[in-house]
Design an enzyme around this catalytic site. Sequence first.
Site, PDB file in Angstrom:
ATOM      1  N   HIS A  19       0.831  -1.198   0.000  1.00 26.18           N
ATOM      2  CA  HIS A  19       0.000   0.000   0.000  1.00 26.18           C
ATOM      3  C   HIS A  19       0.868   1.252   0.000  1.00 26.18           C
ATOM      4  O   HIS A  19       1.511   1.560   0.993  1.00 26.18           O
ATOM      5  CB  HIS A  19      -0.897  -0.047   1.252  1.00 26.18           C
ATOM      6  CG  HIS A  19      -1.793   1.113   1.429  1.00 26.18           C
ATOM      7  ND1 HIS A  19      -1.668   2.003   2.470  1.00 26.18           N
ATOM      8  CD2 HIS A  19      -2.863   1.529   0.699  1.00 26.18           C
ATOM      9  CE1 HIS A  19      -2.627   2.912   2.377  1.00 26.18           C
ATOM     10  NE2 HIS A  19      -3.362   2.645   1.325  1.00 26.18           N
ATOM     11  N   HIS A  61      -0.907  10.409  -3.221  1.00 27.29           N
ATOM     12  CA  HIS A  61      -2.208   9.973  -2.724  1.00 27.29           C
ATOM     13  C   HIS A  61      -3.254  11.088  -2.651  1.00 27.29           C
ATOM     14  O   HIS A  61      -4.411  10.889  -2.993  1.00 27.29           O
ATOM     15  CB  HIS A  61      -2.081   9.347  -1.331  1.00 27.29           C
ATOM     16  CG  HIS A  61      -3.416   8.947  -0.770  1.00 27.29           C
ATOM     17  ND1 HIS A  61      -4.180   9.782   0.026  1.00 27.29           N
ATOM     18  CD2 HIS A  61      -4.149   7.823  -0.937  1.00 27.29           C
ATOM     19  CE1 HIS A  61      -5.310   9.178   0.329  1.00 27.29           C
ATOM     20  NE2 HIS A  61      -5.321   7.991  -0.234  1.00 27.29           N
TER      21      HIS A  61
HETATM   22 CA    CA Z   1      -4.886   3.870  -3.114  1.00 34.62          CA
END
Ligand code: CA
Length: 326
Positions: A19, A61
């Site tokens: 992640h 992000h």
């Molecule tokens: Ca993502």
Amino acid sequence: MCSSPSKNPQPIRPLVIAHRGASGYLPEHTWVAKAYAHALGADCLEQDVVLTRDDVPVVFHDLILEEVTDVALLFPNRLRADGHWYVIDFDYAELRQLQVHERMKPSDSSPVYPHRFQARLDFKIQSLANELEFIQSLNRSTQRSAAVYTEVKSPAWHRTHGKDLAVSVLRVLADFGYQGPQDAVWLQCFDAAENTRIRFELGSKLKLIQLIGENDWQESTTDYEALRTPAGLQQVARYAQGIGPWIPQIVTWPSLGAAPVFSTLVQDAHAAGLAVHPYTFRADDLPNNAPDALAVHQALFEVAGVDGLFTDFSDVTLSYLKALDS
Ligand code: CA
């Protein structure tokens, strides 16, 4: 532009999806975080993608810059009236001047995860093209094929700024040989309308993941309550190969010491032919009342039967899966 990526060597065990990289150990989406996740043996390396003012897809992000960069120091006057510095207001060359650091709380600039990497060093925002070249080069030098796992972030928001993020992302992926269902790539998005468009209007053949949030997060106009029903999942299966739900949509621990409680989401998704890749395992931020990392992994993999997991700690998830295998 680059050699074609190797086909996806789908492991028999579930997928370990790094992640934003090895973000438990290094600032998210930096090359060091990606290299470390690759070295830890993650099957997939995630990219969140947003667009710059000059239309460069970058691996980042947030839509805003200030929580993980020093933008407020370098460009003090470039904030909007709402108090935020937006990626889309900067050219790529300007973004390259910023230092990326661990995530800080907007309220008091203290670290969100106090035990993580805190040094302020020369980490940079990367373009998606640079990141793909970096990963393919690592795959070559290590003879180990990690897949990419790319998210189209807030496509509707980009459209209100006159930008077509999905088209930009698909173009760069294609430049690096990621075009077909067998290629080592997963494409993910929270916006169901955009996923449908990617599949049917833009004609993409890539494996698609429908991310699932909660309606009150306002990630998109998608109705996630409806999407999570057996009928909703049948609709998702028309365009996607899997879903990416939030862990509490699969399992919760009602109180400390209580047994986990499971939804039927994984079995309903499997009945619709969809893989299930929940997010996000954090060893330093477990789901509410979960006793420990082992219990979270057991619940997800051994009871619920998920097919992959977004993890900030690829090593923890991998060592659990390897122990399960042996
Ligand atoms: Ca993502």
